[in-house]
Design a protein around this motif. Structure first.
Motif, PDB file in Angstrom:
ATOM      1  N   CYS A  42     -17.287  17.916  29.418  1.00 26.58           N
ATOM      2  CA  CYS A  42     -18.238  18.023  28.312  1.00 26.58           C
ATOM      3  C   CYS A  42     -17.673  18.989  27.277  1.00 26.58           C
ATOM      4  N   ALA A  43     -17.564  18.536  26.055  1.00 28.86           N
ATOM      5  CA  ALA A  43     -16.974  19.351  24.991  1.00 28.86           C
ATOM      6  C   ALA A  43     -17.931  20.396  24.443  1.00 28.86           C
ATOM      7  N   ASP A  44     -19.198  20.279  24.724  1.00 28.40           N
ATOM      8  CA  ASP A  44     -20.199  21.206  24.193  1.00 28.40           C
ATOM      9  C   ASP A  44     -20.288  22.427  25.114  1.00 28.40           C
ATOM     10  N   ALA A  45     -19.697  23.544  24.667  1.00 28.61           N
ATOM     11  CA  ALA A  45     -19.648  24.754  25.501  1.00 28.61           C
ATOM     12  C   ALA A  45     -21.047  25.268  25.840  1.00 28.61           C
ATOM     13  N   ALA A  46     -21.985  25.131  24.918  1.00 29.95           N
ATOM     14  CA  ALA A  46     -23.347  25.603  25.178  1.00 29.95           C
ATOM     15  C   ALA A  46     -23.997  24.803  26.309  1.00 29.95           C
ATOM     16  N   VAL A  47     -23.781  23.492  26.310  1.00 31.02           N
ATOM     17  CA  VAL A  47     -24.319  22.638  27.377  1.00 31.02           C
ATOM     18  C   VAL A  47     -23.683  23.035  28.705  1.00 31.02           C
ATOM     19  N   VAL A  48     -22.370  23.231  28.702  1.00 26.49           N
ATOM     20  CA  VAL A  48     -21.668  23.611  29.932  1.00 26.49           C
ATOM     21  C   VAL A  48     -22.204  24.940  30.459  1.00 26.49           C
ATOM     22  N   ASP A  49     -22.355  25.915  29.580  1.00 27.01           N
ATOM     23  CA  ASP A  49     -22.872  27.220  30.017  1.00 27.01           C
ATOM     24  C   ASP A  49     -24.267  27.082  30.617  1.00 27.01           C
ATOM     25  N   ASP A  50     -25.110  26.274  29.974  1.00 23.85           N
ATOM     26  CA  ASP A  50     -26.460  26.049  30.509  1.00 23.85           C
ATOM     27  C   ASP A  50     -26.415  25.398  31.888  1.00 23.85           C
ATOM     28  N   VAL A  51     -25.548  24.404  32.037  1.00 21.70           N
ATOM     29  CA  VAL A  51     -25.446  23.685  33.309  1.00 21.70           C
ATOM     30  C   VAL A  51     -24.952  24.626  34.409  1.00 21.70           C
ATOM     31  N   VAL A  52     -23.977  25.458  34.103  1.00 24.84           N
ATOM     32  CA  VAL A  52     -23.477  26.408  35.106  1.00 24.84           C
ATOM     33  C   VAL A  52     -24.590  27.382  35.496  1.00 24.84           C
ATOM     34  N   GLN A  53     -25.337  27.868  34.508  1.00 23.31           N
ATOM     35  CA  GLN A  53     -26.442  28.777  34.807  1.00 23.31           C
ATOM     36  C   GLN A  53     -27.501  28.086  35.664  1.00 23.31           C
ATOM     37  N   GLU A  54     -27.842  26.846  35.316  1.00 27.44           N
ATOM     38  CA  GLU A  54     -28.838  26.093  36.092  1.00 27.44           C
ATOM     39  C   GLU A  54     -28.349  25.840  37.522  1.00 27.44           C
ATOM     40  N   THR A  55     -27.064  25.617  37.668  1.00 22.29           N
ATOM     41  CA  THR A  55     -26.496  25.397  38.999  1.00 22.29           C
ATOM     42  C   THR A  55     -26.699  26.633  39.872  1.00 22.29           C
ATOM     43  N   PHE A  56     -26.341  27.791  39.339  1.00 19.91           N
ATOM     44  CA  PHE A  56     -26.483  29.018  40.122  1.00 19.91           C
ATOM     45  C   PHE A  56     -27.945  29.428  40.271  1.00 19.91           C
ATOM     46  N   LEU A  57     -28.760  29.095  39.309  1.00 24.83           N
ATOM     47  CA  LEU A  57     -30.189  29.361  39.427  1.00 24.83           C
ATOM     48  C   LEU A  57     -30.783  28.553  40.592  1.00 24.83           C
ATOM     49  N   ALA A  58     -30.328  27.318  40.751  1.00 28.84           N
ATOM     50  CA  ALA A  58     -30.785  26.486  41.875  1.00 28.84           C
ATOM     51  C   ALA A  58     -30.368  27.114  43.202  1.00 28.84           C
ATOM     52  N   VAL A  59     -29.177  27.698  43.241  1.00 23.63           N
ATOM     53  CA  VAL A  59     -28.721  28.372  44.461  1.00 23.63           C
ATOM     54  C   VAL A  59     -29.611  29.590  44.730  1.00 23.63           C
ATOM     55  N   TRP A  60     -29.881  30.382  43.708  1.00 25.02           N
ATOM     56  CA  TRP A  60     -30.688  31.594  43.864  1.00 25.02           C
ATOM     57  C   TRP A  60     -32.113  31.269  44.308  1.00 25.02           C
ATOM     58  N   ARG A  61     -32.700  30.265  43.682  1.00 25.99           N
ATOM     59  CA  ARG A  61     -34.083  29.902  44.000  1.00 25.99           C
ATOM     60  C   ARG A  61     -34.205  29.181  45.338  1.00 25.99           C
ATOM     61  N   GLY A  62     -33.086  28.713  45.855  1.00 26.10           N
ATOM     62  CA  GLY A  62     -33.119  28.036  47.138  1.00 26.10           C
ATOM     63  C   GLY A  62     -33.389  26.547  47.041  1.00 26.10           C
ATOM     64  N   SER A  63     -33.475  26.014  45.817  1.00 27.73           N
ATOM     65  CA  SER A  63     -33.712  24.574  45.694  1.00 27.73           C
ATOM     66  C   SER A  63     -32.460  23.778  46.029  1.00 27.73           C
ATOM     67  N   ALA A  64     -31.311  24.436  45.978  1.00 24.94           N
ATOM     68  CA  ALA A  64     -30.062  23.811  46.410  1.00 24.94           C
ATOM     69  C   ALA A  64     -29.660  24.503  47.702  1.00 24.94           C
ATOM     70  N   ARG A  65     -29.689  23.783  48.781  1.00 28.90           N
ATOM     71  CA  ARG A  65     -29.402  24.375  50.092  1.00 28.90           C
ATOM     72  C   ARG A  65     -28.046  23.903  50.619  1.00 28.90           C
ATOM     73  N   TYR A  66     -27.233  24.867  50.978  1.00 28.46           N
ATOM     74  CA  TYR A  66     -25.922  24.580  51.543  1.00 28.46           C
ATOM     75  C   TYR A  66     -26.094  24.315  53.037  1.00 28.46           C
ATOM     76  N   ARG A  67     -25.545  23.209  53.495  1.00 29.69           N
ATOM     77  CA  ARG A  67     -25.720  22.816  54.897  1.00 29.69           C
ATOM     78  C   ARG A  67     -24.471  23.085  55.737  1.00 29.69           C
ATOM     79  N   GLU A  68     -23.598  23.925  55.225  1.00 26.64           N
ATOM     80  CA  GLU A  68     -22.369  24.294  55.927  1.00 26.64           C
ATOM     81  C   GLU A  68     -21.491  23.083  56.208  1.00 26.64           C
ATOM     82  N   GLU A  69     -21.557  22.098  55.311  1.00 28.83           N
ATOM     83  CA  GLU A  69     -20.691  20.918  55.416  1.00 28.83           C
ATOM     84  C   GLU A  69     -19.762  20.929  54.205  1.00 28.83           C
ATOM     85  N   GLY A  70     -18.465  20.922  54.448  1.00 29.13           N
ATOM     86  CA  GLY A  70     -17.532  20.925  53.330  1.00 29.13           C
ATOM     87  C   GLY A  70     -17.406  22.313  52.724  1.00 29.13           C
TER      88      GLY A  70
END
Length: 180
Positions: A42-70
């Motif tokens: 994605c060429a839009d740096a602002a979109v990329v920054d938002d997506v990265v923040q949302e990704t880590f926010l999901a990890v922090w909030r627990g909505s993205a759960r790591y199942r120790e696979e991979g």
């Protein structure tokens, strides 16, 4: 000298104890890599920054759960790439036009991922990959390397799903012929 915790230990600490220090360490470890990888999509740096923040926010909030696979990087990439697809879907035609224009502007520049793919030392695979057109390589990368579905790859690349299937078929055929 402090002991470095494994990715799994960091994620368990974040999930079980909301350990802010573990989360910050995980973020420092993976955010630059995820940002660089997203910027190749994605060429839009602002979109990329938002997506990265949302990704880590999901990890922090627990909505993205790591199942120790991979590995953790692959897990974060799947979360981030799906969030990027959601954003690109929401942008519609305007977003696709911006992506096309950005690709045209930078089409002569080789991404770091393309250099890595071209440098793979597995027989003639590197040469065969280099000889594929950029369009066919992009489809292979999205569907094979990144593990996206045809529909997800279509949204990410801004092309119809049928075109993704056709290009994937053509790429596999060209690779088979080159490696035969």
């Amino acid at each position: 000298m402090s002991e470095t915790r494994s990715d799994g230990e960091l994620l368990r600490a974040v999930a079980a104890d909301a350990d802010r220090r573990a989360f910050e360490e995980l973020y420092r470890r993976y955010a630059p890599w995820l940002t660089a990888r997203m910027r190749s999509r994605c060429a839009d740096a602002a979109v990329v920054d938002d997506v990265v923040q949302e990704t880590f926010l999901a990890v922090w909030r627990g909505s993205a759960r790591y199942r120790e696979e991979g590995d953790v990087a692959g897990w974060l990439w799947r979360i981030g790439s799906r969030r990027l697809i959601d954003v690109l879907r929401g942008e519609g035609a305007r977003g696709r036009l911006r992506q096309v224009l950005a690709r045209l502007r930078h089409r002569d520049e080789v991404s770091a991922e393309e250099r890595v793919l071209a440098g793979v030392e597995h027989g003639d695979l590197a040469g065969a990959l280099v000889r594929l057109s950029p369009e066919l390589r992009a489809v292979l990368q999205a569907t094979v390397v990144d593990g996206l579905t045809t529909r997800e790859a279509a949204v990410l690349l801004g092309i119809p799903p049928g075109t993704v299937k056709t290009r994937a078929m053509r790429a596999r055929r060209q690779l088979r012929e080159a490696l035969a």
